[in-house]
Write an enzyme that holds these catalytic residues in place. Sequence first.
Site, mmCIF file in Angstrom:
data_model
loop_
_atom_site.group_PDB
_atom_site.id
_atom_site.type_symbol
_atom_site.label_atom_id
_atom_site.label_comp_id
_atom_site.label_asym_id
_atom_site.label_seq_id
_atom_site.Cartn_x
_atom_site.Cartn_y
_atom_site.Cartn_z
ATOM 1 N N SER A 107 22.440 83.257 3.155
ATOM 2 C CA SER A 107 22.848 83.314 4.563
ATOM 3 C C SER A 107 23.416 84.681 4.928
ATOM 4 O O SER A 107 23.915 85.417 4.072
ATOM 5 C CB SER A 107 23.907 82.252 4.856
ATOM 6 O OG SER A 107 23.454 80.986 4.482
HETATM 7 N N1 SAH Z 1 24.353 78.762 -0.084
HETATM 8 C C1 SAH Z 1 23.238 79.599 -0.467
HETATM 9 C C2 SAH Z 1 22.151 79.654 0.576
HETATM 10 C C3 SAH Z 1 21.378 78.461 0.516
HETATM 11 S S1 SAH Z 1 19.788 78.341 1.212
HETATM 12 C C4 SAH Z 1 23.673 81.009 -0.810
HETATM 13 O O1 SAH Z 1 24.862 81.332 -0.698
HETATM 14 O O2 SAH Z 1 22.809 81.778 -1.240
HETATM 15 C C5 SAH Z 1 19.686 76.592 1.051
HETATM 16 C C6 SAH Z 1 19.547 76.084 -0.355
HETATM 17 O O3 SAH Z 1 19.600 74.665 -0.302
HETATM 18 C C7 SAH Z 1 18.206 76.438 -1.004
HETATM 19 O O4 SAH Z 1 18.417 77.073 -2.216
HETATM 20 C C8 SAH Z 1 17.536 75.073 -1.166
HETATM 21 O O5 SAH Z 1 16.709 74.991 -2.311
HETATM 22 C C9 SAH Z 1 18.744 74.152 -1.282
HETATM 23 N N2 SAH Z 1 18.484 72.738 -0.976
HETATM 24 C C10 SAH Z 1 17.698 72.212 -0.009
HETATM 25 N N3 SAH Z 1 17.733 70.861 -0.046
HETATM 26 C C11 SAH Z 1 18.594 70.536 -1.056
HETATM 27 C C12 SAH Z 1 19.054 69.291 -1.598
HETATM 28 N N4 SAH Z 1 18.628 68.120 -1.146
HETATM 29 N N5 SAH Z 1 19.930 69.334 -2.630
HETATM 30 C C13 SAH Z 1 20.368 70.525 -3.138
HETATM 31 N N6 SAH Z 1 19.959 71.720 -2.681
HETATM 32 C C14 SAH Z 1 19.077 71.728 -1.651
#
Ligand code: SAH
Length: 234
Positions: A86
């Site tokens: 993000s």
């Molecule tokens: N917080 C992260 C950004 C995340 S992007 C950072 O600081 O870099 C969103 C993330 O959520 C992705 O890596 C995606 O694979 C994960 N995601 C999506 N659905 C999910 C689920 N059901 N359980 C766990 N992770 C999930």
Amino acid sequence: MRFSIIQSIFLIITSFLISEHVHAQDKYSFERARMVQSQIADRGITDQVTLSALKSVPRHLFVPEDQKSNAYSDYPLPIGYGQTISQPYIVAFMTEAISPIKGMKVLEIGTGSGYQAAVLKESGCEVYSIEIIPELYKQAIENITRAGYKNIRIKNADGYYGWTEHAPFDAIVVTAATEFIPPPLIGQLKEGGKMIIPLGNPYLVQQLTLAEKIEGKTITKSLLPVRFVPFTRN
Ligand code: SAH
């Protein structure tokens, strides 16, 4: 004082490692301070714990090699597998929204690069984070270790179900877009706890929503329009 050959080699290696680390910190600390001032403080984030955490976490260690020069820029960056780290402002906004204090137990859904988890750890929280994509899970552990953070608990699973063994949590930070709050996550939030989550159409715009559990009821408030990658299911 006399050193044996082994002691001397050990000293050379440790001083090299220390200077590498300090060098990496110094090289980016100016950019990081500027990022915190112009992108975050100037836009209204005032929580000191949040500001100081963003000033400390080496964001350049959480982005792919070819994105290093953009690590402190004002936008999200690709981290592979169609996912993103993000924008710094959004990380700060979400961190401030849960009012981080030392010792708070926080669950993050969507570890991604591990950056938000590191920011929460740097804020003094006890951090649990879940990532659904195995490759990103491994990458996040590498990033977090390289950045020197210990005791951030990460698991590779579908975050929909939360992390029952460690529940309840003081706060939950969801970093993927969903139409509704997964009921298990509400169940794992403490009374008086806060959840920050992007709610809405995962392919359009969502509302960053603060959900608070007050006397067993979930009270929600929309705070900011955002675009997150979709919350997926196994
Ligand atoms: N917080 C992260 C950004 C995340 S992007 C950072 O600081 O870099 C969103 C993330 O959520 C992705 O890596 C995606 O694979 C994960 N995601 C999506 N659905 C999910 C689920 N059901 N359980 C766990 N992770 C999930």
